[in-house]
Design a protein around this motif. Structure first.
Motif, short mmCIF file in Angstrom:
data_model
loop_
_atom_site.label_atom_id
_atom_site.label_comp_id
_atom_site.label_asym_id
_atom_site.label_seq_id
_atom_site.Cartn_x
_atom_site.Cartn_y
_atom_site.Cartn_z
N VAL A 60 9.48 11.16 5.46
CA VAL A 60 9.17 9.99 4.64
C VAL A 60 8.53 10.47 3.33
N ASN A 61 9.11 10.06 2.21
CA ASN A 61 8.55 10.37 0.89
C ASN A 61 8.07 9.08 0.24
N LEU A 62 6.91 9.11 -0.39
CA LEU A 62 6.30 7.93 -1.00
C LEU A 62 6.07 8.14 -2.49
N SER A 63 6.27 7.08 -3.27
CA SER A 63 5.91 7.11 -4.70
C SER A 63 5.49 5.70 -5.11
N GLY A 64 5.09 5.56 -6.36
CA GLY A 64 4.68 4.25 -6.87
C GLY A 64 3.18 4.09 -6.84
N VAL A 65 2.70 3.04 -7.51
CA VAL A 65 1.26 2.84 -7.65
C VAL A 65 0.58 2.64 -6.30
N GLY A 66 1.28 2.03 -5.34
CA GLY A 66 0.68 1.76 -4.05
C GLY A 66 0.57 2.98 -3.16
N ALA A 67 1.23 4.07 -3.52
CA ALA A 67 1.19 5.28 -2.69
C ALA A 67 -0.17 5.97 -2.76
N SER A 68 -0.93 5.68 -3.81
CA SER A 68 -2.20 6.40 -3.99
C SER A 68 -3.19 6.14 -2.86
N GLY A 69 -3.08 4.98 -2.23
CA GLY A 69 -4.03 4.65 -1.17
C GLY A 69 -3.59 5.07 0.21
N ILE A 70 -2.45 5.72 0.33
CA ILE A 70 -1.95 6.14 1.64
C ILE A 70 -2.43 7.56 1.92
N ASP A 71 -3.21 7.73 2.99
CA ASP A 71 -3.78 9.04 3.27
C ASP A 71 -3.48 9.53 4.68
N ARG A 72 -2.55 8.86 5.39
CA ARG A 72 -2.13 9.30 6.72
C ARG A 72 -0.61 9.27 6.83
N PRO A 73 -0.04 10.15 7.62
CA PRO A 73 1.42 10.15 7.79
C PRO A 73 1.92 8.82 8.35
#
Length: 280
Positions: A60-73
């Motif tokens: 799973v690859n994440l991007s965008g402004v909302g990705a900054s708050g994701i800190d767990r797989p």
């Protein structure tokens, strides 16, 4: 081979795409009020629409402004972050038809401009004008912030009752300008203008400014090809705006691809190696 998923967590929508053996699966988008909720909501719908099991996803690859708050797989899968400008560049490359020097124009809540030369993306700038501008102005002027409703109204409108055009102020043909070239957005604003005319004026102003800014940023950089991605590529006015700007910049070619709204998510899924930052 397993499926690599790319999720673009934007300010208003979350988009997800997946690739298996180089083929893109059915993409999905949902409203994005909460980044975490939107990730799992989009993920679930993506699996359902493509008739997949979770075990078929390998990354799973994440991007965008909302990705900054994701800190767990996500779901315990290998999960990585991709910076948005790299994702835009890769997503634009997916649609670039083999070109090796072009600009990716990502039209989201605001707009970013990423140059890609020989496969290397470079952030060239951005403007605070985009879909958020359309929604915000429409809320004040049209009393609605529903983008589908705004576009429906705009299709019935006439910007000649809103914009001051070259033909309104000059009886003679000016070199390089058509009579219907915009002299001033909202510069006429006739008292006879309807809500539909105003909707058309808002959308036309935003899209025309985005296209013109792209051409101006590219000036002197040897860039004449532009790949448009983001939610606004779905609007019918997008093609008309590109044609009006080409009158001013005839050397420019604007590519408005089908599924261009998923450009950033596509680039996110396609990111590899040095572009990835693992979440542990």
């Amino acid at each position: 081979m397993g499926i690599t998923v790319g999720i673009d967590i934007g300010g208003s929508t979350t988009k997800i795409v997946g690739f298996r053996d180089g083929e893109m699966l059915i993409p999905v988008k949902i409203s994005s009020n909460n980044p975490v909720a939107s990730i799992f909501g989009a993920f679930g719908k993506f699996l359902y629409d493509n008739m997949l099991d979770l075990g078929e996803v390998c990354q799973v690859n994440l991007s965008g402004v909302g990705a900054s708050g994701i800190d767990r797989p996500i779901y315990g899968l290998p999960t990585f972050k991709v910076d948005e400008f790299t994702a835009n560049g890769l997503g634009g490359s997916y649609f670039a038809e083999g070109k090796d020097n072009f600009m990716v124009v990502s039209m989201g809540t605001g707009t970013s401009y990423v140059g890609v030369k020989d496969g290397v993306p470079e952030h060239l700038g951005g403007i605070g004008i985009g879909g958020g501008t359309i929604i915000g102005l429409s809320k004040y002027i049209l009393n609605t912030n529903e983008i589908d409703r705004i576009e429906e109204m705009a299709l019935l409108g006439d910007i000649r009752r809103i914009d001051l055009q070259v033909g309104d102020i000059s009886r003679e043909q000016l070199p390089g300008l058509n009579p219907d070239t915009t002299a001033s957005s909202f510069g006429k604003s006739s008292s006879r203008a309807t809500q539909e005319d105003k909707a058309a004026g808002i959308i036309h102003m935003v899209l025309e400014d985005i296209f013109q800014t792209a051409a101006l940023i590219a000036n002197g950089r040897g860039i004449t090809d532009f790949v448009m991605i983001g939610a606004l590529t779905d609007m019918e006015e997008c093609k008309r705006a590109s044609e009006s700007v080409r009158v001013l910049f005839p050397d420019c070619t604007f590519i408005i691809p089908e599924q261009g709204e998923y450009g950033t998510a596509i680039g996110t899924a396609l990111a590899r190696n040095g572009s990835l930052k693992e979440i542990k």
